[in-house]
Design an enzyme around this catalytic site. Structure first.
Site, PDB file in Angstrom:
ATOM      1  N   ASP A   1      48.898  52.010  41.343  1.00 53.76           N
ATOM      2  CA  ASP A   1      47.478  52.085  41.659  1.00 53.76           C
ATOM      3  C   ASP A   1      47.111  53.552  41.798  1.00 53.76           C
ATOM      4  O   ASP A   1      47.867  54.336  42.369  1.00 53.76           O
ATOM      5  CB  ASP A   1      47.199  51.354  42.973  1.00 53.76           C
ATOM      6  CG  ASP A   1      47.610  49.893  42.904  1.00 53.76           C
ATOM      7  OD1 ASP A   1      46.963  49.143  42.160  1.00 53.76           O
ATOM      8  OD2 ASP A   1      48.595  49.515  43.568  1.00 53.76           O
TER       9      ASP A   1
ATOM     10  N   ASP B   1      44.972  48.703  54.048  1.00 55.87           N
ATOM     11  CA  ASP B   1      45.443  47.682  54.981  1.00 55.87           C
ATOM     12  C   ASP B   1      46.554  48.174  55.915  1.00 55.87           C
ATOM     13  O   ASP B   1      46.372  48.263  57.124  1.00 55.87           O
ATOM     14  CB  ASP B   1      45.821  46.381  54.256  1.00 55.87           C
ATOM     15  CG  ASP B   1      46.721  46.573  53.044  1.00 55.87           C
ATOM     16  OD1 ASP B   1      47.170  47.721  52.798  1.00 55.87           O
ATOM     17  OD2 ASP B   1      46.985  45.584  52.339  1.00 55.87           O
TER      18      ASP B   1
ATOM     19  N   ASP C   1      53.795  47.920  39.798  1.00 58.56           N
ATOM     20  CA  ASP C   1      52.754  48.586  39.019  1.00 58.56           C
ATOM     21  C   ASP C   1      52.242  49.775  39.833  1.00 58.56           C
ATOM     22  O   ASP C   1      52.694  50.006  40.946  1.00 58.56           O
ATOM     23  CB  ASP C   1      51.601  47.624  38.686  1.00 58.56           C
ATOM     24  CG  ASP C   1      51.094  46.888  39.909  1.00 58.56           C
ATOM     25  OD1 ASP C   1      51.216  47.427  41.031  1.00 58.56           O
ATOM     26  OD2 ASP C   1      50.573  45.785  39.759  1.00 58.56           O
TER      27      ASP C   1
HETATM   28  P1  ATP Z   1      52.097  45.015  45.326  1.00 58.17           P
HETATM   29  O1  ATP Z   1      53.488  45.484  45.272  1.00 58.17           O
HETATM   30  O2  ATP Z   1      51.978  43.580  45.681  1.00 58.17           O
HETATM   31  O3  ATP Z   1      51.235  45.417  44.164  1.00 58.17           O
HETATM   32  P2  ATP Z   1      50.306  46.774  46.712  1.00 58.17           P
HETATM   33  O4  ATP Z   1      50.389  47.382  48.072  1.00 58.17           O
HETATM   34  O5  ATP Z   1      50.239  47.705  45.555  1.00 58.17           O
HETATM   35  O6  ATP Z   1      51.517  45.763  46.614  1.00 58.17           O
HETATM   36  P3  ATP Z   1      47.806  45.794  45.740  1.00 58.17           P
HETATM   37  O7  ATP Z   1      47.187  44.451  45.967  1.00 58.17           O
HETATM   38  O8  ATP Z   1      48.191  46.199  44.376  1.00 58.17           O
HETATM   39  O9  ATP Z   1      49.060  45.822  46.723  1.00 58.17           O
HETATM   40  O10 ATP Z   1      46.820  46.848  46.382  1.00 58.17           O
HETATM   41  C1  ATP Z   1      46.977  48.242  46.211  1.00 58.17           C
HETATM   42  C2  ATP Z   1      46.601  48.975  47.475  1.00 58.17           C
HETATM   43  O11 ATP Z   1      45.227  48.727  47.791  1.00 58.17           O
HETATM   44  C3  ATP Z   1      47.354  48.527  48.712  1.00 58.17           C
HETATM   45  O12 ATP Z   1      48.583  49.191  48.825  1.00 58.17           O
HETATM   46  C4  ATP Z   1      46.390  48.901  49.808  1.00 58.17           C
HETATM   47  O13 ATP Z   1      46.430  50.279  50.081  1.00 58.17           O
HETATM   48  C5  ATP Z   1      45.049  48.587  49.190  1.00 58.17           C
HETATM   49  N1  ATP Z   1      44.633  47.193  49.473  1.00 58.17           N
HETATM   50  C6  ATP Z   1      44.846  46.108  48.717  1.00 58.17           C
HETATM   51  N2  ATP Z   1      44.323  45.006  49.255  1.00 58.17           N
HETATM   52  C7  ATP Z   1      43.749  45.394  50.404  1.00 58.17           C
HETATM   53  C8  ATP Z   1      43.019  44.722  51.435  1.00 58.17           C
HETATM   54  N3  ATP Z   1      42.813  43.406  51.373  1.00 58.17           N
HETATM   55  N4  ATP Z   1      42.560  45.464  52.464  1.00 58.17           N
HETATM   56  C9  ATP Z   1      42.760  46.810  52.509  1.00 58.17           C
HETATM   57  N5  ATP Z   1      43.442  47.486  51.589  1.00 58.17           N
HETATM   58  C10 ATP Z   1      43.928  46.808  50.547  1.00 58.17           C
HETATM   59 MG    MG Z   2      49.883  47.253  43.487  1.00 59.19          MG
END
Ligand code: ATP
Ligand code: MG
Length: 383
Positions: free
Chosen positions: A29, A101, A27
């Protein structure tokens, strides 16, 4: 639309990262200098969510896009243990990068001019396949212990290594997960186990002492019963990974059944020593095991009820009599329970002749097996 309204806006996080790695993003963000309320003003289908971390969900066609406002990361409200309980202080994009993160999750793609902004060396790490926490690892894990799990999840999913300083504090800080709300851990655990790499994720969680915190009872049984438990769990998770690879549905209930099976049997045996019959003993044991597990990870009833059925039906599989079998195959959970019985047969816990009898019986009288789905999204959504 954000650009047209005069705001800054970028794609960030998993979508950008996965595209750069040549993977299919799950997805997208978006991050912007518009506040959640301003975002809501622009989009017809938009919902504001979160207290700890307020953001907007925008729905476009069938996509749901998470839109977060740049955070300064400064003066975020913390608990006595240094955990961030609220972070809604808005800031600039450069500040926003610092509070994300991992470096490879902090790459900003601006669709207006096609530029990629990298404030933390994320592109280098991405090319070297390194998961590196931004800032001081000890502090960043303490602020939000879920990052311990995210580190493992991304390392496994993206086939990356943890940077040495990112890896070093994991074992020591694992107990901090106890302070994370049980409902948030449910989401994280499902992401860990339902995205197709559950078996290797399990090994990593074990290796870093995270399993002992998340699944205390399972870890106790692994210590006490060793190989048999390990084999059942690894095989069970492997089977589930294969189902995902084939586009077949999986249910969290099956995963919990696998992870907690040796524990429930252990407790049931103890209860049976005072003369309780097998069925009530199993149900009582399930109550105990769920009660203990849910102190850490919330187990929604729709999952635990099914896990219980899967377990209870294992007792019925012992009898291979047509009349009782006819009733069992009509049970709505038969398919999951049967799969679980086959798993037990795979690791030598159930007699092969019994398993074969059921395989033949259900082929003739049972429900039709589930067919692959054409559009496979994340396991979590499927749940
Ligand atoms: P996925 O493929 O699982 O969606 P993702 O990296 O997009 O991986 P998300 O949980 O959708 O993970 O979060 C989007 C973004 O928000 C992350 O890439 C990161 O930059 C930030 N983020 C999410 N959770 C945290 C956290 N606990 N602490 C700091 N930054 C976070
Ligand atoms: Mg994501």
């Amino acid at each position: 639309m954000l650009h047209r309204a005069g705001y800054q806006a970028c794609l960030v996080g998993g979508g950008v990262r996965d595209l750069l790695l040549g993977r299919q993003p799950k997805d997208f963000d978006v991050t912007t200098n518009a506040t959640p309320e301003q975002v809501q003003g622009l989009f017809r289908r938009c919902r504001l969510i979160g207290r700890r971390f307020r953001l907007a969900h925008v729905f476009m066609r069938r996509e749901q896009i998470e839109v977060a406002t740049f955070r300064s990361g400064e003066a975020a409200e913390q608990s006595a243990q240094g955990m961030i309980v609220r972070d809604n202080r808005y800031g600039t994009i450069a500040q926003d990068a610092q509070r994300r993160d991992f470096t490879l999750n902090a790459l900003y793609f601006n669709s207006a001019d096609g530029t990629l902004a990298d404030y933390v060396g994320g592109l280098d790490d991405l090319h070297q396949r390194i998961i590196r926490l931004i800032g001081d690892p000890h502090q960043r894990y303490t602020e939000d212990p879920v990052r311990l799990l995210r580190a493992i999840r991304f390392a496994v999913k993206l086939d990356c290594q943890l940077a040495p300083e990112t890896e070093a504090p994991v074992r020591e800080l694992a107990p901090r997960l106890c302070a994370v709300p049980a409902a948030r851990l449910t989401d994280e655990v499902l992401k860990l186990f339902m995205t197709g790499q559950a078996a290797s994720t399990f090994q990593q969680l074990q290796h870093y002492g995270l399993l002992a915190v998340l699944f205390g009872q399972t870890t106790e049984r692994l210590a006490a019963e060793g190989d048999a438990t390990q084999q059942l769990i690894e095989q069970g998770l492997h089977n589930s990974d294969q189902r995902i690879a084939q586009g077949l549905p999986i249910t969290p209930a099956f995963l919990f059944a696998v992870l907690l099976w040796t524990s429930v049997q252990h407790v049931a045996r103890r209860i049976q020593t005072n003369g309780t019959a097998p069925y009530p003993a199993l149900h009582q044991a399930a109550d105990e095991v769920f009660a203990q597990q849910s102190q850490m990870i919330a187990l929604p009833r729709r999952f635990s009820a099914m896990t219980r059925d899967i377990w209870a039906m294992q007792l019925s599989f012992k009898a291979t009599k047509n009349r009782r079998a006819a009733r069992l195959v009509r049970h709505p959970r038969f398919r999951a329970a049967y799969d679980f019985m086959l798993l037990r047969a795979q690791v030598g816990e159930v007699d092969i002749t019994v398993a074969d009898w059921w395989t033949r019986y259900q082929a003739e009288h049972g429900p039709t097996p589930s067919r692959p789905r054409r559009h496979h999204k994340t396991g979590v959504r499927q749940a």
